[in-house]
Scaffold this motif. Structure first.
Motif, PDB file in Angstrom:
ATOM      1  N   TYR A 105      -9.601   9.430  53.467  1.00 12.36           N
ATOM      2  CA  TYR A 105      -9.262   9.861  54.991  1.00 12.36           C
ATOM      3  C   TYR A 105      -7.986   9.294  55.275  1.00 12.36           C
ATOM      4  O   TYR A 105      -7.878   8.265  55.412  1.00 12.36           O
ATOM      5  N   ASP A 106      -7.035  10.171  55.600  1.00 14.21           N
ATOM      6  CA  ASP A 106      -5.670   9.889  56.314  1.00 14.21           C
ATOM      7  C   ASP A 106      -5.200   8.783  55.266  1.00 14.21           C
ATOM      8  O   ASP A 106      -4.910   9.093  54.300  1.00 14.21           O
ATOM      9  N   GLN A 107      -4.583   7.719  55.718  1.00 15.56           N
ATOM     10  CA  GLN A 107      -4.154   6.549  55.016  1.00 15.56           C
ATOM     11  C   GLN A 107      -5.232   5.588  54.527  1.00 15.56           C
ATOM     12  O   GLN A 107      -4.620   4.478  54.173  1.00 15.56           O
ATOM     13  N   GLY A 108      -6.572   5.791  54.662  1.00 12.08           N
ATOM     14  CA  GLY A 108      -7.364   5.080  54.362  1.00 12.08           C
ATOM     15  C   GLY A 108      -7.611   4.524  52.741  1.00 12.08           C
ATOM     16  O   GLY A 108      -6.747   5.141  52.123  1.00 12.08           O
ATOM     17  N   GLU A 109      -8.543   3.797  52.569  1.00 10.20           N
ATOM     18  CA  GLU A 109      -8.870   3.384  51.082  1.00 10.20           C
ATOM     19  C   GLU A 109      -9.479   4.581  50.503  1.00 10.20           C
ATOM     20  O   GLU A 109     -10.382   5.177  51.122  1.00 10.20           O
ATOM     21  N   ALA A 110      -9.132   4.797  49.174  1.00  9.75           N
ATOM     22  CA  ALA A 110      -9.696   5.731  48.336  1.00  9.75           C
ATOM     23  C   ALA A 110     -11.269   5.350  48.211  1.00  9.75           C
ATOM     24  O   ALA A 110     -11.427   4.016  47.783  1.00  9.75           O
ATOM     25  N   LYS A 111     -12.304   6.080  48.272  1.00  6.81           N
ATOM     26  CA  LYS A 111     -13.551   5.656  48.068  1.00  6.81           C
ATOM     27  C   LYS A 111     -14.326   6.668  47.331  1.00  6.81           C
ATOM     28  O   LYS A 111     -13.813   7.789  47.046  1.00  6.81           O
ATOM     29  N   VAL A 112     -15.477   6.285  46.521  1.00  8.10           N
ATOM     30  CA  VAL A 112     -16.341   7.048  45.610  1.00  8.10           C
ATOM     31  C   VAL A 112     -17.363   7.880  46.301  1.00  8.10           C
ATOM     32  O   VAL A 112     -17.878   7.216  47.113  1.00  8.10           O
ATOM     33  N   GLN A 113     -17.634   9.111  46.257  1.00  7.49           N
ATOM     34  CA  GLN A 113     -18.732   9.940  46.715  1.00  7.49           C
ATOM     35  C   GLN A 113     -19.446  10.431  45.819  1.00  7.49           C
ATOM     36  O   GLN A 113     -19.022  11.073  44.885  1.00  7.49           O
ATOM     37  N   ILE A 114     -20.757  10.378  45.766  1.00  5.91           N
ATOM     38  CA  ILE A 114     -21.721  10.782  44.883  1.00  5.91           C
ATOM     39  C   ILE A 114     -22.696  12.028  45.558  1.00  5.91           C
ATOM     40  O   ILE A 114     -23.109  11.588  46.576  1.00  5.91           O
ATOM     41  N   GLY A 115     -22.362  13.068  44.973  1.00  9.01           N
ATOM     42  CA  GLY A 115     -23.056  14.327  45.629  1.00  9.01           C
ATOM     43  C   GLY A 115     -21.900  14.883  46.393  1.00  9.01           C
ATOM     44  O   GLY A 115     -20.801  14.644  46.590  1.00  9.01           O
ATOM     45  N   PRO A 116     -21.983  16.274  46.867  1.00  8.44           N
ATOM     46  CA  PRO A 116     -23.174  16.921  46.381  1.00  8.44           C
ATOM     47  C   PRO A 116     -23.796  17.424  44.992  1.00  8.44           C
ATOM     48  O   PRO A 116     -23.129  16.919  44.002  1.00  8.44           O
TER      49      PRO A 116
END
Length: 84
Positions: free
Chosen positions: A28-39
């Motif tokens: 999101y924007d310049q934030g940290e890259a994160k993992v999302q599981i789903g959908p």
């Protein structure tokens, strides 16, 4: 500051062919890259994609696929991390 969907980016996506489970790396924007599981994106009888649904509880097929994919996910996420 309100959420701006234009600033929410999917950087990398994986999808399990057997169960439709989707794993993404997002930023999101310049934030940290994160993992999302789903959908989970299931198939209709005609082979087209249905509307995405919550991932819900993971099956053994999901876990085995996630386990096999984890090194690729880890490598991509590591490459996207910015030095402090």
């Amino acid at each position: 500051m309100p959420f701006d969907p234009d600033k929410d980016k999917v950087l990398k996506k994986w999808q399990c062919p057997e169960t439709g489970l989707v794993v993404t790396i997002n930023r999101y924007d310049q934030g940290e890259a994160k993992v999302q599981i789903g959908p989970r994106i299931l198939k209709k009888k005609d082979g087209s994609d249905r509307a995405p649904v919550k991932a819900g509880r993971l099956t053994i097929e999901d876990i085995l696929w996630l386990y096999d994919t984890m090194d690729d996910i880890k490598d991509e996420l590591t490459d996207l991390q910015r030095p402090d």
